[in-house]
Motif scaffolding. Sequence first.
Motif, PDB file in Angstrom:
ATOM      1  N   SER A  62      10.390  21.093 -16.185  1.00 23.08           N
ATOM      2  CA  SER A  62      10.186  21.082 -17.569  1.00 23.08           C
ATOM      3  C   SER A  62      10.129  22.514 -18.219  1.00 23.08           C
ATOM      4  O   SER A  62       9.364  23.073 -17.387  1.00 23.08           O
ATOM      5  CB  SER A  62       7.918  20.264 -17.338  1.00 23.08           C
ATOM      6  OG  SER A  62       8.167  20.753 -18.559  1.00 23.08           O
ATOM      7  N   ASP A  63       9.988  23.213 -19.056  1.00 27.98           N
ATOM      8  CA  ASP A  63      10.562  24.679 -19.370  1.00 27.98           C
ATOM      9  C   ASP A  63      10.165  24.448 -21.277  1.00 27.98           C
ATOM     10  O   ASP A  63      11.370  24.099 -22.172  1.00 27.98           O
ATOM     11  CB  ASP A  63      11.905  24.808 -18.860  1.00 27.98           C
ATOM     12  CG  ASP A  63      12.073  26.573 -19.549  1.00 27.98           C
ATOM     13  OD1 ASP A  63      10.910  27.313 -19.622  1.00 27.98           O
ATOM     14  OD2 ASP A  63      13.375  26.922 -19.623  1.00 27.98           O
ATOM     15  N   GLY A  64       9.187  24.437 -21.899  1.00 23.85           N
ATOM     16  CA  GLY A  64       8.663  24.631 -22.988  1.00 23.85           C
ATOM     17  C   GLY A  64       9.445  22.690 -23.312  1.00 23.85           C
ATOM     18  O   GLY A  64       8.908  22.120 -23.041  1.00 23.85           O
ATOM     19  N   GLU A  65      10.153  22.712 -24.450  1.00 21.25           N
ATOM     20  CA  GLU A  65      10.256  21.796 -25.456  1.00 21.25           C
ATOM     21  C   GLU A  65      11.451  21.127 -24.639  1.00 21.25           C
ATOM     22  O   GLU A  65      12.161  19.666 -24.776  1.00 21.25           O
ATOM     23  CB  GLU A  65      10.828  21.393 -26.065  1.00 21.25           C
ATOM     24  CG  GLU A  65       9.875  22.714 -27.488  1.00 21.25           C
ATOM     25  CD  GLU A  65      10.200  22.103 -28.636  1.00 21.25           C
ATOM     26  OE1 GLU A  65       9.332  20.936 -29.729  1.00 21.25           O
ATOM     27  OE2 GLU A  65      11.190  23.078 -29.230  1.00 21.25           O
ATOM     28  N   ARG A  66      12.481  21.067 -22.964  1.00 27.73           N
ATOM     29  CA  ARG A  66      13.314  20.952 -22.920  1.00 27.73           C
ATOM     30  C   ARG A  66      12.894  20.221 -21.480  1.00 27.73           C
ATOM     31  O   ARG A  66      11.496  20.673 -20.859  1.00 27.73           O
ATOM     32  CB  ARG A  66      13.787  21.824 -21.735  1.00 27.73           C
ATOM     33  CG  ARG A  66      15.052  22.036 -22.948  1.00 27.73           C
ATOM     34  CD  ARG A  66      15.766  23.736 -21.909  1.00 27.73           C
ATOM     35  NE  ARG A  66      16.513  24.024 -23.690  1.00 27.73           N
ATOM     36  CZ  ARG A  66      16.171  24.916 -24.961  1.00 27.73           C
ATOM     37  NH1 ARG A  66      14.803  25.230 -24.736  1.00 27.73           N
ATOM     38  NH2 ARG A  66      16.799  25.630 -25.733  1.00 27.73           N
ATOM     39  N   PHE A  67      13.279  18.306 -20.866  1.00 27.44           N
ATOM     40  CA  PHE A  67      12.448  18.288 -19.430  1.00 27.44           C
ATOM     41  C   PHE A  67      13.840  17.452 -19.132  1.00 27.44           C
ATOM     42  O   PHE A  67      14.857  16.647 -19.758  1.00 27.44           O
ATOM     43  CB  PHE A  67      11.577  17.220 -20.148  1.00 27.44           C
ATOM     44  CG  PHE A  67      10.907  16.747 -19.013  1.00 27.44           C
ATOM     45  CD1 PHE A  67       9.731  17.076 -18.759  1.00 27.44           C
ATOM     46  CD2 PHE A  67      11.552  15.046 -18.562  1.00 27.44           C
ATOM     47  CE1 PHE A  67       8.720  15.982 -17.993  1.00 27.44           C
ATOM     48  CE2 PHE A  67      10.381  14.327 -17.922  1.00 27.44           C
ATOM     49  CZ  PHE A  67       9.293  15.068 -17.140  1.00 27.44           C
ATOM     50  N   ALA A  68      13.587  17.671 -17.532  1.00 22.54           N
ATOM     51  CA  ALA A  68      15.209  17.630 -16.993  1.00 22.54           C
ATOM     52  C   ALA A  68      14.139  16.263 -16.249  1.00 22.54           C
ATOM     53  O   ALA A  68      13.180  16.621 -15.107  1.00 22.54           O
ATOM     54  CB  ALA A  68      15.178  18.291 -16.552  1.00 22.54           C
ATOM     55  N   LEU A  69      14.528  15.299 -15.583  1.00 25.17           N
ATOM     56  CA  LEU A  69      14.759  14.540 -14.125  1.00 25.17           C
ATOM     57  C   LEU A  69      15.776  13.983 -13.954  1.00 25.17           C
ATOM     58  O   LEU A  69      16.891  14.295 -14.268  1.00 25.17           O
ATOM     59  CB  LEU A  69      14.079  12.879 -14.841  1.00 25.17           C
ATOM     60  CG  LEU A  69      12.726  12.154 -15.719  1.00 25.17           C
ATOM     61  CD1 LEU A  69      12.891  11.336 -16.108  1.00 25.17           C
ATOM     62  CD2 LEU A  69      11.925  13.388 -14.902  1.00 25.17           C
ATOM     63  N   ILE A  70      16.343  14.339 -12.439  1.00 20.39           N
ATOM     64  CA  ILE A  70      16.811  13.816 -11.514  1.00 20.39           C
ATOM     65  C   ILE A  70      16.709  13.142 -10.221  1.00 20.39           C
ATOM     66  O   ILE A  70      15.643  12.619  -9.868  1.00 20.39           O
ATOM     67  CB  ILE A  70      17.099  15.002 -10.273  1.00 20.39           C
ATOM     68  CG1 ILE A  70      17.084  16.415 -11.783  1.00 20.39           C
ATOM     69  CG2 ILE A  70      18.405  15.630  -9.566  1.00 20.39           C
ATOM     70  CD1 ILE A  70      17.234  18.261 -10.602  1.00 20.39           C
ATOM     71  N   TYR A  71      17.213  11.782 -10.650  1.00 19.27           N
ATOM     72  CA  TYR A  71      17.784  10.545  -9.993  1.00 19.27           C
ATOM     73  C   TYR A  71      19.091  10.979  -8.932  1.00 19.27           C
ATOM     74  O   TYR A  71      20.017  12.103  -8.805  1.00 19.27           O
ATOM     75  CB  TYR A  71      18.635   9.293 -10.826  1.00 19.27           C
ATOM     76  CG  TYR A  71      17.071   9.172 -11.699  1.00 19.27           C
ATOM     77  CD1 TYR A  71      15.796   7.730 -11.706  1.00 19.27           C
ATOM     78  CD2 TYR A  71      17.333   9.853 -13.091  1.00 19.27           C
ATOM     79  CE1 TYR A  71      15.272   7.626 -12.263  1.00 19.27           C
ATOM     80  CE2 TYR A  71      16.282   9.627 -13.349  1.00 19.27           C
ATOM     81  CZ  TYR A  71      15.146   8.777 -13.006  1.00 19.27           C
ATOM     82  OH  TYR A  71      14.264   8.055 -14.432  1.00 19.27           O
ATOM     83  N   THR A  72      19.019   9.961  -8.136  1.00  9.71           N
ATOM     84  CA  THR A  72      20.378  10.151  -6.658  1.00  9.71           C
ATOM     85  C   THR A  72      20.730   8.546  -6.724  1.00  9.71           C
ATOM     86  O   THR A  72      19.639   7.652  -6.932  1.00  9.71           O
ATOM     87  CB  THR A  72      19.576  10.085  -5.325  1.00  9.71           C
ATOM     88  OG1 THR A  72      18.427   9.718  -4.672  1.00  9.71           O
ATOM     89  CG2 THR A  72      19.130  11.799  -5.194  1.00  9.71           C
ATOM     90  N   GLU A  73      21.808   8.454  -6.058  1.00 18.66           N
ATOM     91  CA  GLU A  73      22.820   7.392  -6.579  1.00 18.66           C
ATOM     92  C   GLU A  73      23.684   7.489  -4.950  1.00 18.66           C
ATOM     93  O   GLU A  73      24.938   8.338  -5.763  1.00 18.66           O
ATOM     94  CB  GLU A  73      23.220   6.690  -7.420  1.00 18.66           C
ATOM     95  CG  GLU A  73      22.513   5.979  -8.168  1.00 18.66           C
ATOM     96  CD  GLU A  73      23.381   5.453  -9.247  1.00 18.66           C
ATOM     97  OE1 GLU A  73      24.258   4.873  -8.964  1.00 18.66           O
ATOM     98  OE2 GLU A  73      22.498   5.541 -10.467  1.00 18.66           O
ATOM     99  N   GLY A  74      23.249   7.725  -3.437  1.00 17.09           N
ATOM    100  CA  GLY A  74      24.382   7.658  -2.081  1.00 17.09           C
ATOM    101  C   GLY A  74      23.688   9.630  -2.245  1.00 17.09           C
ATOM    102  O   GLY A  74      22.633   9.934  -2.109  1.00 17.09           O
ATOM    103  N   ARG A  75      25.154   9.403  -2.442  1.00 14.30           N
ATOM    104  CA  ARG A  75      25.391  10.887  -1.946  1.00 14.30           C
ATOM    105  C   ARG A  75      24.609  11.910  -3.682  1.00 14.30           C
ATOM    106  O   ARG A  75      25.171  13.346  -3.962  1.00 14.30           O
ATOM    107  CB  ARG A  75      26.628  11.732  -2.033  1.00 14.30           C
ATOM    108  CG  ARG A  75      26.331  11.241   0.164  1.00 14.30           C
ATOM    109  CD  ARG A  75      28.219  11.318   0.810  1.00 14.30           C
ATOM    110  NE  ARG A  75      28.480  12.866   0.896  1.00 14.30           N
ATOM    111  CZ  ARG A  75      29.301  12.639   0.806  1.00 14.30           C
ATOM    112  NH1 ARG A  75      30.604  12.711   1.374  1.00 14.30           N
ATOM    113  NH2 ARG A  75      29.812  14.459   1.385  1.00 14.30           N
TER     114      ARG A  75
END
Length: 186
Positions: A62-75
């Motif tokens: 999270s950075d102020g009004e920005r938000f990110a999620l990281i997912y994986t699918e295999g490599r």
Amino acid sequence: MYPQKSRLKLVCLLSLMLLIVPQVSSVRADQTCTKRVFNHYCLGWDIRQLQRKRPTYIHEQSDGERFALIYTEGREKIYVMAYQGLIYKVLRQYQPATLLGYEDLRDDLEKRHGSAEDLSRFPEHARGLASKIGAIRRGEGKAMLVWQPDEAWRVELSWTREMGLSLAYIANQMDRLQRKAREKGY
């Protein structure tokens, strides 16, 4: 007898409405989806709702009004980025980053969306294919193709040192808003 028929009709009508309302509200929720991406993600959706529905992410930021999620699918990793709570970019990072992988993705995207705009940047001395790949690996150049199949969203295929080979789907309006905010220091 007439009032009983009216009540029965009213009860039937109300019952029917109760069956229809949940379906209408779910359609309205889907209408905020500008573009479904990689089967699970939707440009324009609420990222917190995604976080609850798909809690299998490996990292959040999270950075102020920005938000990110990281997912994986295999490599591979999938980055889901949001501004003001709405998903504006979904980027898939492919491993390994190779010329063959880049060409396969490019060919597939050209079949679906036609010709792309080439926004690649390389140093003056990088004229041949081998020298361009070397420039990418050194961080001196990047290969980038952009398709604009719809006014609302675009597709970017890029090969850079930082992200390697990646394919991004971007909601144009939200991307413009977050860029302006970043330029102003928000």
